[in-house]
Motif scaffolding. Structure first.
Motif, PDB file in Angstrom:
ATOM      1  N   GLN A   1      -4.916  12.634   3.986  1.00 35.15           N
ATOM      2  CA  GLN A   1      -5.261  11.220   3.959  1.00 35.15           C
ATOM      3  C   GLN A   1      -6.378  10.982   2.951  1.00 35.15           C
ATOM      4  O   GLN A   1      -7.455  11.557   3.051  1.00 35.15           O
ATOM      5  CB  GLN A   1      -5.692  10.763   5.352  1.00 35.15           C
TER       6      GLN A   1
ATOM      7  N   GLU B   1      -4.397   5.960   4.131  1.00 36.84           N
ATOM      8  CA  GLU B   1      -2.940   6.070   4.005  1.00 36.84           C
ATOM      9  C   GLU B   1      -2.508   7.509   4.257  1.00 36.84           C
ATOM     10  O   GLU B   1      -3.154   8.451   3.799  1.00 36.84           O
ATOM     11  CB  GLU B   1      -2.516   5.639   2.599  1.00 36.84           C
ATOM     12  N   LYS B   2      -1.400   7.669   4.960  1.00 36.41           N
ATOM     13  CA  LYS B   2      -0.881   8.989   5.280  1.00 36.41           C
ATOM     14  C   LYS B   2       0.162   9.373   4.242  1.00 36.41           C
ATOM     15  O   LYS B   2       1.130   8.666   4.014  1.00 36.41           O
ATOM     16  CB  LYS B   2      -0.250   9.021   6.671  1.00 36.41           C
ATOM     17  N   ARG B   3      -0.077  10.568   3.607  1.00 35.30           N
ATOM     18  CA  ARG B   3       0.888  11.118   2.670  1.00 35.30           C
ATOM     19  C   ARG B   3       1.043  12.608   2.942  1.00 35.30           C
ATOM     20  O   ARG B   3       0.123  13.259   3.455  1.00 35.30           O
ATOM     21  CB  ARG B   3       0.445  10.893   1.226  1.00 35.30           C
TER      22      ARG B   3
END
Length: 855
Positions: A239, A251-253
């Protein structure tokens, strides 16, 4: 030579600052004082300011005393040539560093011997340029080697730039961390795009990406840097504040990435290489499929619960299957594109490995079949490897040498193996023979996603040149041992426990034993209690770090007593004294001669006392004094004459020794220093003999007949002899002898008196002003009065009392022997005259000589 602490200055020397300034001005070696310039972070030395250059350095480098530009601006090639790194490391290590360097760039072309050491916040550099001296084969080989090294470094730099360009354009996210703080040293555009315009280069990751705190990234990087074990992540959640808006909910990646340790040439870990790509779309697609599957399960439950809703559920299922089919098609498209990207990245990685200057090969399976090798590896193995073939088939000669067995062990255990300077004998098809070389190599196991070993990475560096250089240094040390055994001086090394660790062959003649049997014994046991008691205080001071030069009487045995001159040179490392070197010269003959002269002087003093006490015995006492003086002069003359032949023989033996020494040994710094000390001792002994001969002639000069001398003509002839000294100092000589056009005196003695007084007045002039010397002559009744007045350094009352002592020098910044004024005083007093001095320090001096003007 080992480092040494500065010894205290004798009380009659000038102030240390003036002495240092004079030493820098007259030194034939170049001396630079350099102050470091740090980078923007204030942690790394980026350049140096040249604070001061002595005259020799200004001449050799063709620079002013304090250049306006920095070192790297004046010499842009110094970094590639390794000179800047030498200065930087010497400053940071706080130890004395030495380097031989052939520099043919930036307007210079010379072979330099550099010595550097840090003093406070200044780096002191001493160097000599042997460009004008004949070059030895070693120097020419080093010169050629350094040219090849510069070319190789330039080639490496070009390859590095090409590698950075390739990594810059790579479609994956790539960066390089440096040091234990993981400072960004390289970031390509895809990686920079993770955080937009946020600055990364030169910043630690914890500072550049603080939002990673609490996530596992920092710990993973620390573990790779500490252990060197490669870390692979598959679809790891990371994140980041990608838009730099300071959001609390990040944001989650998801990413696949590799952390791989980067090693320096020494093998130490100095950074981490990061290769990553974003797999968020694949992960989200799979999550969507999983959600659809969960919805499908729910629908099936509803179908089993209610047949009435079967048709509606069947319709919804059909729609869901269609959507699932579309999602599967999209997922397959994305996976196919990602596969192509991975293939491109693998091709890029192979291209990078081909350009690395080390020999690299990858070996697949337990048979160790070649799956990749770069051009340096091909060159190392004479172009024999072929893809798919095993190492044992391709290089059969290495099987018996144990290298294939080591590969088997690494593959079986999964543990890497590293070796330094291993002997490797490779077959050369061109000559039909094996060629021995030395290599540093690492066998690194390669693993699949399950951690199983699938192959081995071989990383090999040719270290033959380094091994040969060390072997040459060891051979030079052996030759140095042969040299010390050939010298008549006792040379030894004594450790902190006061035990002998080294002795040359000269000890055998003094102690009637093989020096090898004396090694490890305490000094007290070797030299005896009486001699050790005389030397103990000096040993204490040497082990405290003081460099000493002293004379002492050493009663080694009842039948063996020697007078010695000894030099103790401490051996220090990192501020700790580990022992000291001892150089002992036998001066028994000189001391005994000096003692005989002293005994004669004491006898003369006793005779003078008797003359004062008993006036009626004056004539007899004068006769005895004359006899004593004649005996003294005869002894001095005989001693100086008899000692000329032995010292000439020593000088001849020293020259023969120098001619017999091999050129590499003769150029060794320690050998050159020892030979210089021996030549200096011979020169000083010869000068002392000449002065003793001159002094012995004074008695004969006492009877020189008086003649009528034209004083002005005599002074003008002396002025011609002093013309070069006057011109060099811009001096002025004023002559006022009109009152005494002629005098009755020995011409030879009168000229010697005038010459010595005038030359001293010019020689010891004040450095801040040119010398102005006045010679005035008057003729009171029956006498000649000569006055020599100067504006020079002047003398204190204490110095005036020592002025006419033989061999006593009050100023050491110019050449001299301390005999001239002693001889002037003897000639004046032998003639029945007097000499007086009046002086003011810093203002000047007046010498007044009264001589009988004989009829």
């Amino acid at each position: 030579m080992p480092d040494s602490q500065p010894s205290a200055l004798p009380p009659d020397l000038p102030a240390s600052e003036d002495l240092l300034r004079v030493l820098l001005d007259i030194s034939q070696s170049g001396v630079m004082l350099m102050r470091p310039v740090y980078d923007a972070a204030g942690t790394a030395v980026a350049d140096f300011h040249l604070e001061h250059l002595n005259p020799a350095a200004q001449q050799m480098l063709r620079l002013p005393q304090r250049p306006a530009e920095s070192f790297r601006t004046i010499y842009p090639t110094a970094e590639a040539a390794g000179v800047f790194a030498f200065y930087r490391d010497a400053f940071l290590s706080d130890q004395t560093a030495r380097r031989e360097n052939n520099y043919q760039h930036d307007g210079l072309d010379g072979y330099y011997l550099l010595v550097a050491r840090r003093q406070g916040e200044v780096l002191v550099v001493s160097f000599t340029d042997t460009n004008d001296q004949p070059r030895t084969a070693t120097e020419q080989a080093l010169r050629a080697s350094q040219v090849r090294e510069l070319d190789a470094r330039a080639e490496v730099e070009r390859e590095r730039e090409q590698l950075e360009l390739l990594l810059h354009d790579a479609p994956a996210m790539i960066c390089v961390f440096e040091g234990p703080e993981h400072v960004f040293g390289f970031v390509n555009p895809p990686y920079q795009a993770l955080v937009g315009p946020r600055p990364l280069l030169g910043r630690a990751i914890a500072e550049a990406m603080p939002e990673l705190a609490g996530q596992p990234i920092f710990d993973l990087l620390d573990n790779v840097y500490r252990t060197g074990e490669t870390f692979r992540a598959n679809e790891m959640l990371v994140q980041l504040d990608h838009d730099n808006e300071g959001r609390q909910e990040l944001e989650k990646r998801y990413y696949n990435f590799i952390y791989q340790a980067r090693h320096a040439r020494t093998g130490a870990i100095n950074g981490i290489f990061v290769f990553a790509y974003d797999v968020t779309p694949q992960v989200l697609a799979r999550q969507q499929v999983q959600e659809l599957n969960e919805e499908l399960a729910a629908i099936n439950e509803e179908l089993r619960a209610s047949n009435d809703e079967f048709l509606n559920a069947n319709t919804a299922l059909t729609h869901a299957q269609q959507e699932l089919h579309l999602l599967n098609q999209e997922l397959e498209t994305r996976v196919s594109a990602r596969t192509r990207e991975l293939q491109q990245q693998q091709a890029l990685l192979r291209q990078v490995l081909r350009q690395v200057p080390a020999s690299i090969a990858t070996l697949a399976g337990p048979e160790h079949r070649y799956s990749f090798f770069n051009e340096p590896y091909q060159q190392l193995t004479a172009q024999r490897p072929r893809l798919g073939r095993t190492v044992a088939e391709t290089l059969p000669e290495v099987v018996a040498q144990g290298f294939v067995g080591r590969l088997d062990e690494v593959y079986l255990t999964g543990q890497p193996f590293e070796a330094k300077e291993a002997l490797l004998e490779l077959f050369d098809p061109g000559t039909g023979k094996t060629k021995p070389i030395y290599v540093d190599f690492v066998y690194q196991p390669l693993r699949d996603d399950d951690g199983q070993t699938t192959g081995i990475l071989a990383f090999i560096v040719d270290s033959t040149a380094k091994v040969h250089a060390r072997q040459a240094a060891e051979a030079a040390a052996q030759r140095l041992r042969l040299l010390t055994d050939a010298l008549p001086v006792l040379i030894s090394y004594i450790d902190v426990e006061r035990r002998y660790r080294f002795m040359n062959h000269a000890y055998r003649a003094w102690f009637n034993q093989d020096p090898a049997r004396l090694l490890g014994l305490p000094v007290r046991e070797v030299v005896g209690e009486a001699a050790y008691a005389n030397a103990r205080g000096y040993i204490d001071r040497a082990l405290a770090g003081e460099r000493l030069a002293f004379e002492a009487r050493m009663p080694y045995r009842k039948d063996f007593v020697r007078h010695i001159h000894t030099d103790y040179i401490p051996d220090e490392k990192n501020g700790e004294v580990r022992g000291f070197y001892a150089l002992v010269t036998d001066i028994t003959d000189q001391v005994e001669a000096r003692e005989q002269v002293q005994e004669l002087n004491e006898e003369l003093a006793a005779i003078n006392e008797e003359m004062l006490a008993a006036n009626e015995e004056l004539r007899d006492t004068n006769d005895r004094l004359s006899y004593t003086n004649v005996d003294l002069d005869t002894f001095v003359y005989t001693a100086s004459h008899d000692l000329k032949a032995p010292i000439a023989n020593i000088e001849g033996l020293l020259l023969a020794l120098e001619e017999q020494l091999p050129e590499p040994v003769r150029q060794d710094a320690d050998v050159t220093h020892l030979l210089g000390l021996m030549r200096g001792s011979v020169d000083r002994f010869q000068r002392t003999l000449v002065h003793l001969t001159d002094v012995s002639k004074l008695q004969q000069a006492h009877a020189e007949p008086a003649e009528t001398v034209a004083l002005l003509a005599l002074v003008e002839s002396v002025q011609l002899d002093l013309a070069p000294a006057l011109a060099a100092t811009h001096g002025q000589l004023v002559i006022d002898v009109a009152e005494c056009p002629t005098v009755r005196f020995s011409p030879k003695n009168l000229r010697s008196i005038v010459y010595n007084l005038l030359s001293n007045a010019i020689k010891y002039h004040a450095p801040t002003r040119p010398p102005r010397v006045l010679l005035r002559a008057t003729c009171p009744a029956g006498q000649v009065r000569l006055e020599v007045q100067d504006n020079g350094l002047g003398l204190s009352p204490a110095e005036q009392s020592k002025l006419f002592v033989m061999f006593r020098r009050l100023h050491t910044h110019v050449e001299g022997t301390g005999v001239g004024l002693y001889m002037v005083k003897r000639m004046v007093e032998n003639a029945g005259g007097t000499i007086q001095v009046a002086s003011t320090p810093g203002a000047g001096t007046i010498f007044t000589v009264l001589l009988p003007n004989r009829a």
